[in-house]
Write a protein that holds these residues in place. Structure first.
Motif, PDB file in Angstrom:
ATOM      1  N   MET A   1       0.838  -1.201   0.000  1.00 25.30           N
ATOM      2  CA  MET A   1       0.000   0.000   0.000  1.00 25.30           C
ATOM      3  C   MET A   1       0.875   1.253   0.000  1.00 25.30           C
ATOM      4  O   MET A   1       1.811   1.354   0.791  1.00 25.30           O
ATOM      5  N   ASP A   2       0.560   2.164  -0.890  1.00 29.78           N
ATOM      6  CA  ASP A   2       1.266   3.443  -0.941  1.00 29.78           C
ATOM      7  C   ASP A   2       0.580   4.387   0.048  1.00 29.78           C
ATOM      8  O   ASP A   2      -0.445   4.995  -0.259  1.00 29.78           O
ATOM      9  N   LEU A   3       1.153   4.492   1.247  1.00 32.17           N
ATOM     10  CA  LEU A   3       0.505   5.265   2.305  1.00 32.17           C
ATOM     11  C   LEU A   3       0.370   6.738   1.938  1.00 32.17           C
ATOM     12  O   LEU A   3      -0.677   7.353   2.175  1.00 32.17           O
ATOM     13  N   LYS A   4       1.427   7.291   1.368  1.00 35.85           N
ATOM     14  CA  LYS A   4       1.393   8.716   1.024  1.00 35.85           C
ATOM     15  C   LYS A   4       0.297   9.002   0.000  1.00 35.85           C
ATOM     16  O   LYS A   4      -0.437   9.997   0.117  1.00 35.85           O
ATOM     17  N   LYS A   5       0.188   8.139  -0.999  1.00 35.19           N
ATOM     18  CA  LYS A   5      -0.828   8.337  -2.031  1.00 35.19           C
ATOM     19  C   LYS A   5      -2.225   8.265  -1.420  1.00 35.19           C
ATOM     20  O   LYS A   5      -3.105   9.077  -1.743  1.00 35.19           O
ATOM     21  N   HIS A   6      -2.428   7.295  -0.546  1.00 39.60           N
ATOM     22  CA  HIS A   6      -3.720   7.152   0.124  1.00 39.60           C
ATOM     23  C   HIS A   6      -4.051   8.413   0.921  1.00 39.60           C
ATOM     24  O   HIS A   6      -5.182   8.918   0.877  1.00 39.60           O
ATOM     25  N   LEU A   7      -3.068   8.908   1.658  1.00 40.20           N
ATOM     26  CA  LEU A   7      -3.312  10.062   2.520  1.00 40.20           C
ATOM     27  C   LEU A   7      -3.460  11.349   1.715  1.00 40.20           C
ATOM     28  O   LEU A   7      -4.217  12.245   2.108  1.00 40.20           O
ATOM     29  N   ASP A   8      -2.752  11.449   0.610  1.00 40.03           N
ATOM     30  CA  ASP A   8      -2.944  12.603  -0.278  1.00 40.03           C
ATOM     31  C   ASP A   8      -4.376  12.624  -0.812  1.00 40.03           C
ATOM     32  O   ASP A   8      -5.016  13.678  -0.891  1.00 40.03           O
ATOM     33  N   ARG A   9      -4.883  11.452  -1.176  1.00 41.36           N
ATOM     34  CA  ARG A   9      -6.265  11.346  -1.662  1.00 41.36           C
ATOM     35  C   ARG A   9      -7.254  11.688  -0.546  1.00 41.36           C
ATOM     36  O   ARG A   9      -8.269  12.351  -0.784  1.00 41.36           O
ATOM     37  N   ALA A  10      -6.938  11.238   0.663  1.00 40.24           N
ATOM     38  CA  ALA A  10      -7.815  11.530   1.801  1.00 40.24           C
ATOM     39  C   ALA A  10      -7.859  13.026   2.085  1.00 40.24           C
ATOM     40  O   ALA A  10      -8.931  13.594   2.338  1.00 40.24           O
ATOM     41  N   GLU A  11      -6.701  13.663   2.030  1.00 39.37           N
ATOM     42  CA  GLU A  11      -6.643  15.101   2.282  1.00 39.37           C
ATOM     43  C   GLU A  11      -7.405  15.873   1.207  1.00 39.37           C
ATOM     44  O   GLU A  11      -8.128  16.833   1.505  1.00 39.37           O
ATOM     45  N   ALA A  12      -7.254  15.438  -0.042  1.00 41.38           N
ATOM     46  CA  ALA A  12      -7.976  16.083  -1.143  1.00 41.38           C
ATOM     47  C   ALA A  12      -9.487  15.896  -0.979  1.00 41.38           C
ATOM     48  O   ALA A  12     -10.268  16.825  -1.207  1.00 41.38           O
ATOM     49  N   ALA A  13      -9.894  14.700  -0.572  1.00 41.37           N
ATOM     50  CA  ALA A  13     -11.316  14.425  -0.366  1.00 41.37           C
ATOM     51  C   ALA A  13     -11.880  15.300   0.746  1.00 41.37           C
ATOM     52  O   ALA A  13     -12.997  15.825   0.643  1.00 41.37           O
ATOM     53  N   LEU A  14     -11.098  15.481   1.795  1.00 43.07           N
ATOM     54  CA  LEU A  14     -11.550  16.299   2.917  1.00 43.07           C
ATOM     55  C   LEU A  14     -11.741  17.751   2.485  1.00 43.07           C
ATOM     56  O   LEU A  14     -12.710  18.404   2.874  1.00 43.07           O
ATOM     57  N   LYS A  15     -10.833  18.239   1.660  1.00 47.34           N
ATOM     58  CA  LYS A  15     -10.940  19.613   1.166  1.00 47.34           C
ATOM     59  C   LYS A  15     -12.166  19.797   0.268  1.00 47.34           C
ATOM     60  O   LYS A  15     -12.721  20.889   0.185  1.00 47.34           O
ATOM     61  N   LYS A  16     -12.571  18.719  -0.396  1.00 48.57           N
ATOM     62  CA  LYS A  16     -13.744  18.777  -1.282  1.00 48.57           C
ATOM     63  C   LYS A  16     -15.053  18.534  -0.531  1.00 48.57           C
ATOM     64  O   LYS A  16     -16.121  18.498  -1.136  1.00 48.57           O
ATOM     65  N   GLY A  17     -14.955  18.339   0.770  1.00 45.65           N
ATOM     66  CA  GLY A  17     -16.151  18.088   1.559  1.00 45.65           C
ATOM     67  C   GLY A  17     -16.587  16.636   1.584  1.00 45.65           C
ATOM     68  O   GLY A  17     -17.697  16.323   2.026  1.00 45.65           O
ATOM     69  N   GLN A  18     -15.711  15.739   1.122  1.00 50.88           N
ATOM     70  CA  GLN A  18     -16.034  14.306   1.094  1.00 50.88           C
ATOM     71  C   GLN A  18     -15.434  13.627   2.329  1.00 50.88           C
ATOM     72  O   GLN A  18     -14.549  12.777   2.245  1.00 50.88           O
ATOM     73  N   ALA A  19     -15.938  14.024   3.487  1.00 50.19           N
ATOM     74  CA  ALA A  19     -15.366  13.541   4.743  1.00 50.19           C
ATOM     75  C   ALA A  19     -15.489  12.030   4.896  1.00 50.19           C
ATOM     76  O   ALA A  19     -14.579  11.375   5.410  1.00 50.19           O
ATOM     77  N   ASP A  20     -16.614  11.464   4.445  1.00 52.41           N
ATOM     78  CA  ASP A  20     -16.803  10.019   4.592  1.00 52.41           C
ATOM     79  C   ASP A  20     -15.764   9.233   3.799  1.00 52.41           C
ATOM     80  O   ASP A  20     -15.240   8.217   4.269  1.00 52.41           O
ATOM     81  N   PHE A  21     -15.436   9.718   2.596  1.00 52.37           N
ATOM     82  CA  PHE A  21     -14.422   9.043   1.782  1.00 52.37           C
ATOM     83  C   PHE A  21     -13.043   9.196   2.420  1.00 52.37           C
ATOM     84  O   PHE A  21     -12.230   8.266   2.416  1.00 52.37           O
ATOM     85  N   ALA A  22     -12.785  10.368   2.995  1.00 49.05           N
ATOM     86  CA  ALA A  22     -11.508  10.600   3.676  1.00 49.05           C
ATOM     87  C   ALA A  22     -11.354   9.653   4.861  1.00 49.05           C
ATOM     88  O   ALA A  22     -10.276   9.083   5.084  1.00 49.05           O
ATOM     89  N   VAL A  23     -12.434   9.464   5.611  1.00 50.90           N
ATOM     90  CA  VAL A  23     -12.406   8.535   6.747  1.00 50.90           C
ATOM     91  C   VAL A  23     -12.091   7.121   6.277  1.00 50.90           C
ATOM     92  O   VAL A  23     -11.273   6.406   6.865  1.00 50.90           O
ATOM     93  N   GLU A  24     -12.740   6.716   5.194  1.00 49.69           N
ATOM     94  CA  GLU A  24     -12.538   5.364   4.666  1.00 49.69           C
ATOM     95  C   GLU A  24     -11.083   5.137   4.256  1.00 49.69           C
ATOM     96  O   GLU A  24     -10.484   4.099   4.575  1.00 49.69           O
ATOM     97  N   LEU A  25     -10.497   6.117   3.570  1.00 46.69           N
ATOM     98  CA  LEU A  25      -9.107   5.989   3.131  1.00 46.69           C
ATOM     99  C   LEU A  25      -8.151   5.951   4.323  1.00 46.69           C
ATOM    100  O   LEU A  25      -7.223   5.134   4.371  1.00 46.69           O
TER     101      LEU A  25
END
Length: 213
Positions: free
Chosen positions: A1-25
């Protein structure tokens, strides 16, 4: 698992208001690396932005977390306790005490970075979390960050004498270290020919004028 990539996606999701997706990642990362500081911080921030974590319970497999946490505590399994308390926080995302309990379990399990991530994310809303974040940041040498956390604690409770004292002592220690460094640097400047020192550091020959002197 690429942790940085996952967390970058989570941070981007959070900024877009997609908190549930960020939590999942973040949850996926924390299953693999339970003490990952950035994942713990983003997970906490995302949960705080959600109205409730219950809609993710089935998807992420959160069961009777409180009972599991107590069992892990009895069997002296700090990692298991931390995982169960993360699930409890997911189930009760509006309960700051659940977040604090998870952070304390992470610290107990030896995951200081993860604990700092959670306490730090809770700091603006919970004075005790802010103080614990300040103490952890100071222990890791992050003095400026620690001072910010103690400031947050005082914003939550301006009469918190413990936070006042800790912030004052830390600021005084920082000022003393800065003064000692500046004095040492000044003394070095006076004692050493800077041009000669730089030439020696570069491996250059001495200035002929210096040799004549």
């Amino acid at each position: 698992m690429d942790l940085k990539k996952h967390l970058d996606r989570a941070e981007a999701a959070l900024k877009k208001g997609q908190a549930d997706f960020a939590v999942e990642l973040c949850d996926q990362v924390l299953e693999f690396a339970p003490g990952e500081g950035r994942a713990a911080e983003l997970f906490t921030k995302a949960l705080l932005e959600m109205e409730g974590g219950s809609k993710l319970m089935g998807k992420l497999g959160a069961g009777p977390a409180g009972l599991a946490a107590r069992f892990s505590r009895l069997t002296r399994n700090p990692e298991g306790e931390a995982r169960s308390l993360r699930r409890a926080f997911l189930k009760n995302s509006g309960d700051l005490r659940a977040g604090v309990a998870w952070a304390e379990a992470l610290e107990k399990a030896g995951y200081a970075g993860g604990a700092l991530g959670v306490f730090g994310a809770l700091a603006s809303q919970d004075g005790e979390a802010a103080k614990k974040a300040g103490a952890l940041a100071a222990a890791q040498g992050e003095v400026d960050q620690a001072l910010d956390f103690y400031k947050m604690a005082l914003e939550v409770n301006p009469r918190d004498t413990e936070a006042m004292r800790a912030r004052k002592n830390l600021a005084a220690e920082q000022a003393l270290r800065t003064k000692k460094y500046e004095e040492a640097e000044s003394g070095f400047d006076l004692a050493v020919d800077q041009d000669a020192f730089l030439r020696a550091a570069r491996g250059e020959d001495a200035d002929p004028q210096d040799e004549q002197d």
